[in-house]
Design an enzyme around this catalytic site. Sequence first.
Site, short mmCIF file in Angstrom:
data_model
loop_
_atom_site.label_atom_id
_atom_site.label_comp_id
_atom_site.label_asym_id
_atom_site.label_seq_id
_atom_site.Cartn_x
_atom_site.Cartn_y
_atom_site.Cartn_z
N GLY A 169 0.84 -1.19 0.00
CA GLY A 169 0.00 0.00 0.00
C GLY A 169 0.87 1.24 0.00
N GLY A 170 0.31 2.31 0.55
CA GLY A 170 1.03 3.58 0.57
C GLY A 170 2.35 3.48 1.33
N GLY A 404 25.43 11.30 -29.68
CA GLY A 404 24.95 11.98 -28.49
C GLY A 404 25.44 11.31 -27.22
CB ALA A 405 26.02 7.77 -26.39
#
Length: 510
Positions: A169-170, A404-405
Amino acid sequence: MKDILSELEDRRKDARLGGGQKRIDSQHARGKLTARERIELLLDEGSFEEFDTFVAHRCTDFGMEKQRPAGDGVVTGWGTINGRMVYLFSQDFTVFGGSLSETHAQKICKIMDMAMQNGAPVIGINDSGGARIQEGVASLAGYAEVFQRNIMASGVVPQISVIMGPCAGGAVYSPAMTDFIFMVKDTSYMFVTGPDVVKTVTNEVVTAEELGGATTHTRKSSVADGAFENDVEAMAEVRRLVDFLPLNNRDKAPVRPFFDEPGRVEMSLDTLIPDNANKPYDMKELILKIADESDFYEIQEDFAKNIITGFIRLEGRTVGVVANQPMVLAGCLDIDSSRKAARFVRFCDAFEIPILTFVDVPGFLPGTGQEYGGVIKHGAKLLFAYGEATVPKVTVITRKAYGGAYDVMASKHLRGDFNYAWPTAEIAVMGAKGATEIIHRADLGDPDKIAAHTRDYEDRFANPFVAAEKGFVDEVIMPHSTRMRVSRAFASLRNKSLQNPWKKHDNIPL
Ligand code: HXC
């Protein structure tokens, strides 16, 4: 007087029993240790100082006033790991399933506040059925108080979560906001909604282990940074990690005694790179060979294996390592590896840990899967993380650094301090074949011409010297001297001072 002293002893004994011997036995029968046994393993012997031993819940609904065990399902306090202070909480599953009540939360908040004030890490041992059902919204409020502190502590003191039972859960969102999450195989799980709810809502049938066990979170979701065989190993490994980390963001990581010559030459590295540029090799070999005593603490070992992240020491000082792994996806960057490395780089920068980057990257992984998944934004995370980092940054290009790498992987242009390349480095916009097919499209029908163009491109660009001529590579170094060069580089950067412009906070592409 004697009676009062013995009353204290009796009360302490009672508190130490948590939910009672029967529940302790049942914890053991599942292969789990108790909250206190875990603390004993985690901390230096005799160093634990407990807070709030006698805190009890204040709930009067559902007959709860009749059961008010001392400690209220969580053991909190501080102690030392190899002599260095840490704060911790350890949830006690034997008391109301370790569920979090208002007072249980207050105990956790108290030690988090002290950790922030006194500049020491927080280690949370989670073993809990979640919100104390009998307390309703008071328990939810308690969680939120813990969450708020997790957020405030982020980047101020290291926060480590160890999941050693249920975390559902939370409740999962507190560990999720800490720096590292470790799980124990077979006895821990984390999910927002459990198997029963999943079945009702989506009709999927799945076990708790499949949905949120250690394997799932270390291999698929990347929620967890590591998984250990059992409680004992988990506590030992957390101790090992803490040894690499500073106590807070104003402190330096500890300097450990080292028994390894900083100038150690590793001749075998001269033959690490295969003659065939398309053949993989194991980047971990390089990391282990340059690290003090070959000691490497890997983070997220089982996720996005095309990039390696973890801690080593050089001359006894912690260094964060990020390295492309040519053995997996040829070392391409993709969504998962960018996210993994970006988070690691940001952790290092937040805690003043210098970053060493080994580059062998043919580019970003192509494909609709990547583009639809948002590789643009995720790749930008790593670019952003490197670019904003002000810690010492040393980069070694071992082979490919394409496109770009090349820019992303701690290049000179992103304020790299020392950018080295091995003679085997190839720094270019793309590989020779792809480049030739674009710039000599007219010759595509003539294999001989294309082969000649490719060779020409390789000769001109498949080397480190074009970049070195421009000063984008500071020096071309011999592979065998890497440990010495890198150690000296970091030594020269110990007083580095670099500040980013004032801002409220940046807007990293999330
Ligand atoms: C009060 C709880 C409890 C809880 C367990 N117990 N969870 N008491 N509040 N949340 C108690 C049980 O009554 C039992 O008491 C003891 O702990 C051990 O539980 P068992 O069920 O016997 O153990 P086990 O079979 O191992 O199952 C563990 C479990 C299960 C899977 C965690 O107990 C369970 O499903 N609990 C409820 C989980 C839940 O729904 N929690 C709320 C989630 S929502 P006795 O006296 O018999 O020993 C949530 C929201 C947080 O957490 C939101 C934050 C924003």
